[in-house]
Enzyme design. Structure first.
Site, PDB file in Angstrom:
ATOM      1  N   HIS A  20       0.852  -1.194   0.000  1.00 13.17           N
ATOM      2  CA  HIS A  20       0.000   0.000   0.000  1.00 13.17           C
ATOM      3  C   HIS A  20       0.892   1.251   0.000  1.00 13.17           C
ATOM      4  CE1 HIS A  20      -3.020   2.901   1.209  1.00 13.17           C
ATOM      5  NE2 HIS A  20      -3.958   1.984   1.157  1.00 13.17           N
TER       6      HIS A  20
ATOM      7  N   GLY B  97       0.139  -4.903   1.633  1.00  9.73           N
ATOM      8  CA  GLY B  97      -1.091  -5.138   0.861  1.00  9.73           C
ATOM      9  C   GLY B  97      -0.831  -5.907  -0.422  1.00  9.73           C
TER      10      GLY B  97
ATOM     11  N   TYR C 246      -4.676  -4.512  10.761  1.00 14.46           N
ATOM     12  CA  TYR C 246      -5.189  -5.187   9.555  1.00 14.46           C
ATOM     13  C   TYR C 246      -6.665  -5.532   9.762  1.00 14.46           C
ATOM     14  CZ  TYR C 246      -3.858  -6.630   4.959  1.00 14.46           C
ATOM     15  OH  TYR C 246      -3.728  -6.664   3.600  1.00 14.46           O
TER      16      TYR C 246
HETATM   17  O1  YXS Z   1      12.716   8.326  -1.023  1.00 15.07           O
HETATM   18  P1  YXS Z   1      11.907   8.366  -2.303  1.00 15.07           P
HETATM   19  O2  YXS Z   1      11.046   9.593  -2.450  1.00 15.07           O
HETATM   20  O3  YXS Z   1      12.718   8.037  -3.512  1.00 15.07           O
HETATM   21  O4  YXS Z   1      10.829   7.155  -2.184  1.00 15.07           O
HETATM   22  C1  YXS Z   1      11.308   5.847  -1.934  1.00 15.07           C
HETATM   23  C2  YXS Z   1      10.355   5.225  -0.935  1.00 15.07           C
HETATM   24  O5  YXS Z   1       9.923   6.112   0.068  1.00 15.07           O
HETATM   25  C3  YXS Z   1       9.209   4.872  -1.839  1.00 15.07           C
HETATM   26  N1  YXS Z   1       8.394   3.777  -1.279  1.00 15.07           N
HETATM   27  C4  YXS Z   1       7.139   3.919  -0.880  1.00 15.07           C
HETATM   28  N2  YXS Z   1       6.320   4.993  -0.856  1.00 15.07           N
HETATM   29  C5  YXS Z   1       5.075   4.804  -0.373  1.00 15.07           C
HETATM   30  N3  YXS Z   1       4.614   3.601   0.087  1.00 15.07           N
HETATM   31  C6  YXS Z   1       5.411   2.514   0.076  1.00 15.07           C
HETATM   32  N4  YXS Z   1       4.922   1.342   0.495  1.00 15.07           N
HETATM   33  C7  YXS Z   1       6.744   2.653  -0.408  1.00 15.07           C
HETATM   34  N5  YXS Z   1       7.806   1.809  -0.533  1.00 15.07           N
HETATM   35  C8  YXS Z   1       8.791   2.518  -1.068  1.00 15.07           C
HETATM   36  O6  YXS Z   1       9.781   4.427  -3.054  1.00 15.07           O
HETATM   37  C9  YXS Z   1      11.073   5.051  -3.207  1.00 15.07           C
HETATM   38  C10 YXS Z   1      12.082   3.945  -3.401  1.00 15.07           C
HETATM   39  O7  YXS Z   1      12.075   3.218  -2.181  1.00 15.07           O
HETATM   40  P2  YXS Z   1      13.452   2.804  -1.474  1.00 15.07           P
HETATM   41  O8  YXS Z   1      14.460   3.883  -1.674  1.00 15.07           O
HETATM   42  O9  YXS Z   1      13.139   2.395  -0.083  1.00 15.07           O
HETATM   43  O10 YXS Z   1      13.844   1.531  -2.372  1.00 15.07           O
HETATM   44  P3  YXS Z   1      14.653   0.257  -1.881  1.00 15.07           P
HETATM   45  O11 YXS Z   1      14.869  -0.541  -3.109  1.00 15.07           O
HETATM   46  O12 YXS Z   1      15.811   0.687  -1.052  1.00 15.07           O
HETATM   47  O13 YXS Z   1      13.679  -0.536  -0.901  1.00 15.07           O
HETATM   48  C11 YXS Z   1      12.510  -1.120  -1.443  1.00 15.07           C
HETATM   49  C12 YXS Z   1      11.628  -1.556  -0.250  1.00 15.07           C
HETATM   50  C13 YXS Z   1      10.296  -1.986  -0.820  1.00 15.07           C
HETATM   51  C14 YXS Z   1      12.335  -2.697   0.512  1.00 15.07           C
HETATM   52  C15 YXS Z   1      11.467  -0.339   0.686  1.00 15.07           C
HETATM   53  O14 YXS Z   1      11.042   0.769  -0.088  1.00 15.07           O
HETATM   54  C16 YXS Z   1      10.446  -0.620   1.735  1.00 15.07           C
HETATM   55  O15 YXS Z   1      10.712  -1.309   2.729  1.00 15.07           O
HETATM   56  N6  YXS Z   1       9.206  -0.092   1.494  1.00 15.07           N
HETATM   57  C17 YXS Z   1       8.103  -0.282   2.435  1.00 15.07           C
HETATM   58  C18 YXS Z   1       7.566  -1.710   2.322  1.00 15.07           C
HETATM   59  C19 YXS Z   1       6.362  -1.853   3.285  1.00 15.07           C
HETATM   60  O16 YXS Z   1       6.531  -1.914   4.494  1.00 15.07           O
HETATM   61  N7  YXS Z   1       5.193  -1.838   2.703  1.00 15.07           N
HETATM   62  C20 YXS Z   1       3.901  -1.927   3.471  1.00 15.07           C
HETATM   63  C21 YXS Z   1       3.082  -0.697   3.127  1.00 15.07           C
HETATM   64  S1  YXS Z   1       1.675  -0.577   4.209  1.00 15.07           S
HETATM   65  C22 YXS Z   1       0.652  -1.829   3.640  1.00 15.07           C
HETATM   66  O17 YXS Z   1       0.876  -2.401   2.584  1.00 15.07           O
HETATM   67  C23 YXS Z   1      -0.503  -2.207   4.463  1.00 15.07           C
HETATM   68  C24 YXS Z   1      -1.367  -1.026   4.863  1.00 15.07           C
HETATM   69  S2  YXS Z   1      -0.014  -3.080   5.879  1.00 15.07           S
HETATM   70  O18 YXS Z   1       0.967  -2.233   6.550  1.00 15.07           O
HETATM   71  O19 YXS Z   1      -1.179  -3.271   6.692  1.00 15.07           O
HETATM   72  O20 YXS Z   1       0.596  -4.305   5.431  1.00 15.07           O
END
Ligand code: YXS
Length: 263
Positions: free
Chosen positions: A68, A112, A142
């Site tokens: 998400h 998500g 969740y």
């Molecule tokens: O810094 P910039 O502006 O370049 O942006 C970065 C990140 O902030 C952005 N980005 C996201 N923005 C919004 N929502 C996200 N979920 C998200 N994930 C990443 O994308 C740009 C590149 O990310 P970066 O620099 O971290 O890339 P990376 O290759 O070093 O790492 C990739 C990830 C996916 C490992 C890392 O971005 C990460 O851990 N992202 C968050 C993954 C996560 O926890 N997703 C859950 C979202 S909440 C959800 O799905 C549900 C509501 S729940 O929580 O209930 O499961």
């Protein structure tokens, strides 16, 4: 099919539809526009009588989807995962799509997007794929339908392990947990997924539609009392109105570790 979308690529050929995520700047984070495009593409596939849909990312991605879009998680006391939200509508569209949906996974899958992968009827992953369900890491309560997806697919103990740790599981563990049906090398996964889709597309679409709908009805058949429903909603409201929920989101945005205080 002309691709009228900006955050996905939707294609149809020989009764098989394919949706490819196309939001690379945000690691395919599922923002509302992207979610609505996926839902719309599935309704086009339905009207075109597509017999199998494949949901995937671009070849060779490191991140299938970052889950998400955290920037869109509401901070004003609104349920982040309410039924009317684009993520929930898209997951429901996958469940109600009248034909099998296959997730073809390369790279890491988060939050998500992990719910999407297990809501698909089956999934194929490369040896390097991984899956994490992350509400506990962000402070998100969740929802019951999402938790039921995991219980149905993984079983109780594996689902609890994934929710409580919030940690990614690798391809072998994902296979063991039932998240993916097959592990297929990066070079072969497109051909493998396409041949799986073709096998299904040759069978009776009417029979498959009614069998898929029975799977949906039977796996969702968990009646709960109004009291139980209201109890769940009041528990969830406490969490998405908590300081910890705001801390989880703000810490991600400020690129720092969250400090949860349990309130
Ligand atoms: O810094 P910039 O502006 O370049 O942006 C970065 C990140 O902030 C952005 N980005 C996201 N923005 C919004 N929502 C996200 N979920 C998200 N994930 C990443 O994308 C740009 C590149 O990310 P970066 O620099 O971290 O890339 P990376 O290759 O070093 O790492 C990739 C990830 C996916 C490992 C890392 O971005 C990460 O851990 N992202 C968050 C993954 C996560 O926890 N997703 C859950 C979202 S909440 C959800 O799905 C549900 C509501 S729940 O929580 O209930 O499961």
């Amino acid at each position: 099919m002309a691709n009228n979308y900006s955050l996905i690529i939707a294609e149809m050929k020989d009764n098989i539809g394919a949706i490819t995520f196309n939001n690379p700047l945000k690691s395919n984070a599922l923002c509302s526009d992207m979610l609505n495009e996926i839902t719309d593409a599935l309704s086009v596939f339905k009207s075109e009588k597509i017999r199998v849909a494949v949901i995937r990312a671009a070849k060779g991605v490191k991140v299938w989807s970052a889950g998400h879009d955290i920037d869109e998680l509401p901070l004003d006391g609104i349920d982040p995962l309410g039924r009317e939200k684009p993520l929930e509508k898209m997951l429901s569209a996958v469940q109600n799509f009248p034909a099998p949906v296959i997730a073809m996974v390369e790279g890491s899958v988060w939050g998500g997007a992990c719910d999407l992968a297990i809501t698909c009827d089956m999934a194929v992953g490369t040896p390097g794929c991984s899956f994490a369900i992350t509400p506990a890491k962000i402070g998100v309560p969740y929802n019951a339908s999402g938790i039921l997806h995991f219980i149905n697919r993984l079983g109780l103990s594996h689902a609890k392990e994934m929710f409580f740790t919030g940690a990614p599981v690798d391809a072998e563990t994902a296979l063991h947990f039932g998240i993916i049906n097959h592990i297929v090398d990066d070079i072969e996964i497109e051909l493998f997924t396409h041949s799986l889709a073709k096998k299904i597309a040759c069978n009776s679409p009417l029979s498959i539609e009614v069998i898929k709908e029975q799977f949906r009805i039977l796996t969702n058949a968990h009646p709960i009392t109004p009291n139980a429903f209201e109890h769940i909603e009041s528990l969830r409201r406490k969490v998405y109105c908590s300081e910890d929920y705001r801390e989880g989101i703000n810490s991600f945005k400020e690129k720092r570790k969250p400090v949860f205080k349990g309130k």
